[in-house]
Design an enzyme around this catalytic site. Sequence first.
Site, mmCIF file in Angstrom:
data_model
loop_
_atom_site.group_PDB
_atom_site.id
_atom_site.type_symbol
_atom_site.label_atom_id
_atom_site.label_comp_id
_atom_site.label_asym_id
_atom_site.label_seq_id
_atom_site.Cartn_x
_atom_site.Cartn_y
_atom_site.Cartn_z
ATOM 1 C CE1 TYR A 103 0.788 -73.515 72.186
ATOM 2 C CE2 TYR A 103 3.031 -73.302 71.348
ATOM 3 C CZ TYR A 103 2.142 -73.789 72.296
ATOM 4 O OH TYR A 103 2.593 -74.556 73.331
ATOM 5 C CG ASP A 251 27.347 -91.587 68.963
ATOM 6 O OD1 ASP A 251 28.412 -90.981 69.201
ATOM 7 O OD2 ASP A 251 26.285 -91.430 69.598
#
Lengths: 370, 625
Positions: A103, A251
Amino acid sequence: MTKALKKLRSMKDPADKIRAMADALVRFAEKGENPYLDIPSRTLSNVTFSDRDSIIKLGDETQRRFFFNIGQAKKFMQTYLVASGCSELLKVRKTTSIRDLYYMTKHTIKDAREETFNDQKESDPIIEDLEVALGSLREELNLFASNRGAMVGNMTIWDSGDMINLRKQGSGGWSVPSIVEENVVRFKSCEAKFILLVEKDAVWRRLNEDKFWKKHNCMLVHGQGMAPRGVRRLLYRMVNELKLPLFVFVDNDPWGFYIYSVIKQGSINLAFESSRMAVPSARFLGLSSYDKGKFKLPDNVSISLNKEDRDRAKQILEYPWFQKEEWQKEIKKMLKEGIKLELEALSAKGISFVSEEYLPYKIKNKLWLN
Amino acid sequence: MIKKPKSGNIRKSKPVQEEPEPDMPAEIKAQPPVAKAPVGIPEAVDGIEEPGDKPKTSSRTLGARRATAVDLAKGQREISVSEFFMKNRHLLGFDSPRKALLTTIKEAVDNSLDACEEAGVLPHIDVTIKGISETRFRVIVQDNGPGIVKNQIGRIFGKLLYGSKFHRLKQSRGQQGIGISAAGMYGMLTTGKSVAITTKPHPAKPAHYCEIQIDSKKNEPQYLKEEDGHEWTGSPTGTRVEIELEAEYKKGKHSVNNYLQQTAIANPHATLSFKGPEGEDMEWTRSSDQLPPEPKEIKPHPRGIELGILIKMMKSTTARNMGGFLKKDFSRVSPAVAAQILAEAKIPATANPKRLAASNAEDVFKAINSEKIRIMAPPTNCISPIGGDLIEKSLRAQINAEFYCALSRPPAVYRGNPFQIEAGIAYGGPDADADSLVKVMRFANRVPLLYQPGGCAITQAIIETDWRNYHMSQSRGSLPAGPAVILVHLASVWVPFTSESKEAVAQYPEIRKEIKLALQECGRALGRFLSGKARVAYEAKRRKIFEIYIDELVEAAGAMARINRANLRKDLVGIAKSKTLDAETPSGGENGSEAEAAAAAGTAAGAKPAAFNGEAKGEADDEGA
């Protein structure tokens, strides 16, 4: 690596490096030359796997980024914008998030209907470019990534002046900051005997609720998917300073394998930081492609591999750091079965199966991969 | 099952192309078949009741009787040439008042061009339209041709289907000789006025004037007025035709103006002028002084004929046996080929063609088209293309563009008929519309095709060509978009039109392939031009981008170290300029100067190129009429 780049990277103070960058631009312009920046390539081809250290290292390949090149002009300009943002932070001695920097440097270009940056996805890689070009980590440039990941366990730490008892962190745990250097985080007392890094927040919560860390006397960490820099750096420090073994629980899919490999050897993208983040001694605890059979998981918990999974698995099969026989067998088994398993699949055998049976069994029988 | 009475009503509702109407003139029955629709076998033709014949089947019905045979016969007798004409005028190009005007001018101009070329004169044709009322106009077309001898006038202008072009295989503008007399008939039927002809066949003698009407019952000319020593200005010889008709005068895509401009482009050796009812006064000056070589007449190639024609040829041949007939009346049939054909048809070489016509023609037709027999392709020297150079010259003279290219393909053959494709492109220029689809100019034997673009092989081939390869934008299944004119000319001894009104070329794969090859070649030249033009635009864009980023870069560097911002900006802008020098090259380069030269030449020659924009917009009302 070019001379100029070596010189830049050899400087100590990041503020000097940034000044040198601006001076280089002025010199090019005065000579009427096309200004450029040499940026070490962050690509697979410029990454080498060091057998000796067992980590991924950045090679000598560089990319020259020119200003007067239509495809590079904007990126060149953006690199200077990010550097000027960091220069500002260093001057006022403040740190900010990479989102803040986005920003800070984002605005509409004068006389054009164009933004300097369209989104943060555009500015983040520029920050990495600047890190490698200057040879300074973002933390040295007073930048940090957003916090991600949490930890609980038998340990007390010091965090920015506060003593934190990691045994009393409730259900959410201590949030791992993105900068975990000595000046921010110090280890005080530690009874834990090992560290368990869990890929998923949900499984980490299950283990925390079941007080797995208490029963097995360990540190319980999660990185919410791919472990962020703060978590990786923290693991590195704990392994090296406290001499704790690290187990990784992810996983059973190519992505999970890759998370493990990033923890262990470092990532391709941030290869320049491997030496201060990678934990070559990390062990892979699960889920293994053989676990479905071994623990008699029902068929309906598995998911078929899609094309992307298969391609990724085949890629991983080729990585030099996955050449060990047991790993080749592991990946080939996954491809042969054509299925993947999520950590949550273990819940099919009972809600606390993972904390009461699976993990203790695996650790006790040393069923891990190196 | 109820068998319906075979009444006149039913028969008349059938498409005319398939089965001739009972009362049409004999000549019309013999009309050559349209593209793919074969003519019925002779029995079928003969089987149709002639006027006055006893109806054969109409009273033998099971259902309710609607009309007696006598009633039917009475009705049938009264149908005349004019009725046939009015009923079928859409086939002849007179379906709307607007189209009638254009067709009338087109027929007259075609006639004039043909007459001039045959006489070896460079054509100069003046077209005038006078407004009589809102819906009535007088068309006057005057040429500098050889003129017409007195006793031929009536036959040319006052008799339908008279002409030398009807059955010969030779490249020519018209193919059926229905043209100018039909226009005269249309005028007569809509206004009651005769066709007025002034002709001066001899330079030293005064002009001859006459007014003609067509006797619609007999298909014969009727002279209403004849006088010598009529007023004549201009060329030493020539003909002036005046027809008054119900019509509609409009500007736009199908305007007279547009038609004449296209005719001028396809006939670079002709000068055309136009004076319109709204004060229009323009001239398209010839860009070449070369008359096109006269096309040669060839005998038909056996593979190019339809069954109906074969039957006609067998009936009318002078050869006494089949062997002789095949050898003599066709091209590329050697004695060996003739023997093969007859063996395949199981017909003795000595058989009489006239007798065989009725019974065995189909066997002969099948044998001719049998794959077992190899027949050489027809000769192609009978085609007279416009020529790539002349087309380009012509485009330069008539269209104010930035880039021109044109070419002729080598001759090719479809179904035994030789043909040749030519294509050209004019791109850019102040008059072209960059946002709409390209403008297509279709020509067949130098005649512009203004209607039915959708069903035409030329349009189809343009759509099927991938113009994006040549830097033009094009959506799927559509013409390319951009400020361009694409011209395609098909020259052939027999142009396969999709219908009698001769407005669209039938979709033969051989023809489409040749058109595409021609377009691709032109497209490549255009692509090279556009990439040069695109480079200039690209460089300008690059410079703009660099200039935008320089300010940002200087500000950033200024925040990073103590530097002289003004100097840095100045230095960087200097480099940006030197890196994008091509952006300063005047657009078009070589082609640009050529375009200017051509534009200058055009003005000098007094041409007033017709405006291009505006024509592409709107005016879709009578599309595909």
